[in-house]
Design a protein around this motif. Sequence first.
Motif, PDB file in Angstrom:
ATOM      1  N   UNK A  13       0.834  -1.231   0.134  1.00  0.00           N
ATOM      2  CA  UNK A  13       0.022   0.091  -0.052  1.00  0.00           C
ATOM      3  C   UNK A  13       0.989   1.172  -0.098  1.00  0.00           C
ATOM      4  N   UNK A  14       0.596   2.289  -0.999  1.00  0.00           N
ATOM      5  CA  UNK A  14       1.423   3.304  -0.874  1.00  0.00           C
ATOM      6  C   UNK A  14       0.554   4.700  -0.498  1.00  0.00           C
ATOM      7  N   UNK A  15       1.053   5.437   0.492  1.00  0.00           N
ATOM      8  CA  UNK A  15       0.305   6.407   1.109  1.00  0.00           C
ATOM      9  C   UNK A  15       1.053   7.591   1.107  1.00  0.00           C
ATOM     10  N   UNK A  16       0.630   8.570   0.119  1.00  0.00           N
ATOM     11  CA  UNK A  16       1.402   9.791   0.240  1.00  0.00           C
ATOM     12  C   UNK A  16       1.014  10.869   1.337  1.00  0.00           C
ATOM     13  N   UNK A  17       2.011  11.455   2.146  1.00  0.00           N
ATOM     14  CA  UNK A  17       2.048  12.353   3.144  1.00  0.00           C
ATOM     15  C   UNK A  17       1.128  13.328   2.630  1.00  0.00           C
ATOM     16  N   UNK A  75       6.948  15.428  -2.626  1.00  0.00           N
ATOM     17  CA  UNK A  75       6.003  14.563  -1.894  1.00  0.00           C
ATOM     18  C   UNK A  75       6.361  13.141  -1.199  1.00  0.00           C
ATOM     19  N   UNK A  76       6.371  13.146  -0.006  1.00  0.00           N
ATOM     20  CA  UNK A  76       6.786  11.814   0.583  1.00  0.00           C
ATOM     21  C   UNK A  76       5.751  10.942   0.632  1.00  0.00           C
ATOM     22  N   UNK A 109       8.563  11.664  -4.080  1.00  0.00           N
ATOM     23  CA  UNK A 109       8.442  11.874  -5.688  1.00  0.00           C
ATOM     24  C   UNK A 109       8.596  13.568  -5.780  1.00  0.00           C
ATOM     25  N   UNK A 110       9.535  13.984  -6.559  1.00  0.00           N
ATOM     26  CA  UNK A 110       9.661  15.308  -6.853  1.00  0.00           C
ATOM     27  C   UNK A 110       8.903  15.816  -8.129  1.00  0.00           C
ATOM     28  N   UNK A 111       7.828  16.330  -7.900  1.00  0.00           N
ATOM     29  CA  UNK A 111       7.146  16.914  -9.356  1.00  0.00           C
ATOM     30  C   UNK A 111       7.700  18.289  -9.733  1.00  0.00           C
TER      31      UNK A 111
END
Length: 139
Positions: free
Chosen positions: A63-67, A109-110, A131-133
């Motif tokens: 499961x991937x959860x962005x902070x 975004x962590x 992830x750096x956007x």
Amino acid sequence: MKALRVCSCLLLCASYTIVVGCNHENPVMMTQRIQITNCSATPDPVTVHDQDSVIWIPDVDYQITFVLTNTPGGPAVPVASNPFVVKAGTSVPQVMHAPSNCSTAGCFYKYGLNRMNNSVPVSPPCIDPGVRVVPRAVN
């Protein structure tokens, strides 16, 4: 005869100007791949342009959860659904999005990784990659 040459030249110049002026290409969307092995994401962090996709390729289900971030004027997370599950053996792209007022350095975004056991996230989360956007260059 001279008038015909001048008109021909003007017509060619106008055609060239129209062709060059209308030749704006659509930006090429890219896809970045993140390999998750033994609860470790590679590369970490990954940098993508706004509207590019990321595919997580896991060794097991995660499961991937962005902070949630306090990014002014934009989304608190760069994905449409948060959290989401990536399953081993699949590759579903997630489109990344950042606010238009991100600096050229981008918005970071962590996210946390949780192994899944019988469709239930295992606690605590593994690591905290990101992830750096970055904004897409405007022609």
